[in-house]
Design a protein around this motif. Structure first.
Motif, short mmCIF file in Angstrom:
data_model
loop_
_atom_site.label_atom_id
_atom_site.label_comp_id
_atom_site.label_asym_id
_atom_site.label_seq_id
_atom_site.Cartn_x
_atom_site.Cartn_y
_atom_site.Cartn_z
N ALA A 51 -3.93 15.84 29.88
CA ALA A 51 -2.82 16.49 29.59
C ALA A 51 -2.56 17.73 30.17
CB ALA A 51 -3.00 16.49 28.08
N ALA A 52 -3.58 18.63 30.38
CA ALA A 52 -3.48 19.66 31.12
C ALA A 52 -2.90 19.48 32.51
CB ALA A 52 -4.67 20.38 31.38
N VAL A 54 -0.62 16.86 33.36
CA VAL A 54 0.67 16.29 33.20
C VAL A 54 1.32 17.70 33.09
CG1 VAL A 54 2.08 14.85 31.58
CG2 VAL A 54 -0.30 13.92 32.48
N TRP A 55 1.02 18.50 31.79
CA TRP A 55 1.51 19.84 31.62
C TRP A 55 2.02 20.56 32.81
CZ3 TRP A 55 2.74 16.66 28.33
CH2 TRP A 55 1.86 16.41 26.98
N SER A 56 0.80 20.87 33.68
CA SER A 56 0.95 21.53 34.95
C SER A 56 2.01 21.04 35.76
CB SER A 56 -0.23 21.59 35.42
OG SER A 56 -0.25 22.29 36.72
N ASN A 58 4.62 19.23 35.33
CA ASN A 58 5.98 19.38 34.49
C ASN A 58 6.44 20.94 34.72
OD1 ASN A 58 7.34 16.95 32.59
ND2 ASN A 58 5.23 16.68 32.97
N ASP A 59 5.47 21.70 34.61
CA ASP A 59 5.82 23.13 34.64
C ASP A 59 6.15 23.38 35.96
OD1 ASP A 59 5.34 23.74 32.03
OD2 ASP A 59 3.56 24.42 32.23
N ILE A 217 1.11 11.30 26.96
CA ILE A 217 0.61 11.64 28.56
C ILE A 217 1.69 10.74 29.29
CG2 ILE A 217 -1.19 11.43 30.26
CD1 ILE A 217 -3.29 12.04 27.84
N HIS A 220 5.12 12.13 29.67
CA HIS A 220 5.37 13.10 30.41
C HIS A 220 4.82 13.03 32.15
CE1 HIS A 220 5.91 14.84 26.67
NE2 HIS A 220 6.57 15.65 27.10
N ASP A 221 3.95 11.96 32.37
CA ASP A 221 3.49 11.75 33.49
C ASP A 221 4.69 11.29 34.46
OD1 ASP A 221 1.59 11.37 35.46
OD2 ASP A 221 1.13 9.35 35.01
N PRO A 223 6.69 13.70 36.65
CA PRO A 223 7.97 14.56 35.95
C PRO A 223 9.13 14.18 35.98
CG PRO A 223 6.24 15.78 37.27
CD PRO A 223 6.05 14.33 37.43
#
Length: 248
Positions: A51-52, A54-56, A58-59, A217, A220-221, A223
């Motif tokens: 998840a880290a 994936v979030w990165s 997207n950011d 996950i 959000h995979d 983006p």
């Protein structure tokens, strides 16, 4: 995702229940329940690490789009320092770039097919037009320098946007995550093999957590793909400013 996870849990429940009725029951009872917490913790760590990323991604995608829109807005604002044909030309090029990006490049990014091999002609022409301007006073010199910097920022933001559009969780991470989830489900089924109701409840609860984690996950995979993908709205918000006061 929920259906597939529940099917796997149901199969494990039925198979282990059938095996526990035979000679393997003693072997199942010898398995310590103490192994369940470590398996759950390891699965949680796998989810957190995946998840880290994936979030990165997207950011980074959102930051790139916002930076690109901000740079283009700066060009539009500063273009007013060169009234007449230069201003109209720069506004028209910004409009053309945004239209081309949102209508052609965005669908390509959704398919991870966008590349950096071709420089967008409108953005390239805007940079050439800016460099070709002949400032008549110190204010125009500053405006030309700032527009050049803004266009360079737009190029860099687009590069980051295209690169992150192809980012996704690699198959090895998915394989490890799914394998760990399977091992945890198997251990739950074996530990609770002497009580079918307890086994069903434990398997159902953990399977729900697995499905929810993987679904989150997956959603959000990549983006720029899916219902909650990064949108070109920040770029489209520049269009009214590019249209205002601009001729052909």
């Amino acid at each position: 995702m929920f259906g597939a996870t529940y099917i796997v849990a149901l199969i494990l429940h039925q198979v282990i229940a059938a095996l526990s009725a035979g000679s393997t029951a003693r072997s199942f009872k010898a398995l310590s329940p103490g192994m369940l917490p470590p398996l759950g913790i390891i699965f949680g760590l796998f989810v957190a690490f995946t998840a880290a990323q994936v979030w990165s991604d997207n950011d980074r995608a959102n930051a790139a789009v916002n930076r690109e829109a901000s740079a283009l807005r700066s060009v539009v604002v500063l273009a007013s320092s060169f009234p007449g044909q230069p201003e109209a030309r720069l506004r028209a090029l910004v409009r053309s770039y945004i239209e081309e990006t949102t209508s052609q490049e965005w669908p390509l990014m959704a398919e991870s097919a966008a590349t950096l091999t071709i420089i967008p002609p409108p953005l390239h022409q805007a940079l050439r037009t800016t460099l070709a301007l002949a400032p008549g006073n110190p204010g125009q010199e500053i405006a030309q320098r700032e527009m050049t910097r803004a266009l360079e920022d737009a190029f860099e933001a687009r590069r980051q946007r295209v690169l992150v559009s192809s980012a996704q969780v690699n198959p090895t991470k998915w394989a490890c995550l799914i394998l760990q989830a399977f091992c945890a489900l198997l251990a739950i089924a074996v530990v609770h093999s002497d009580n079918r109701m307890a086994s069903a409840i434990a398997l159902g609860s953990f399977a729900t957590g697995v499905a929810a984690s993987v679904l989150l996950i997956l959603a959000h995979d990549r983006p720029f793909t899916g219902e909650i993908a990064v949108s070109p709205q920040p770029l489209l918000q520049v269009m009214p400013e590019a249209n205002a006061g601009g001729g052909g």
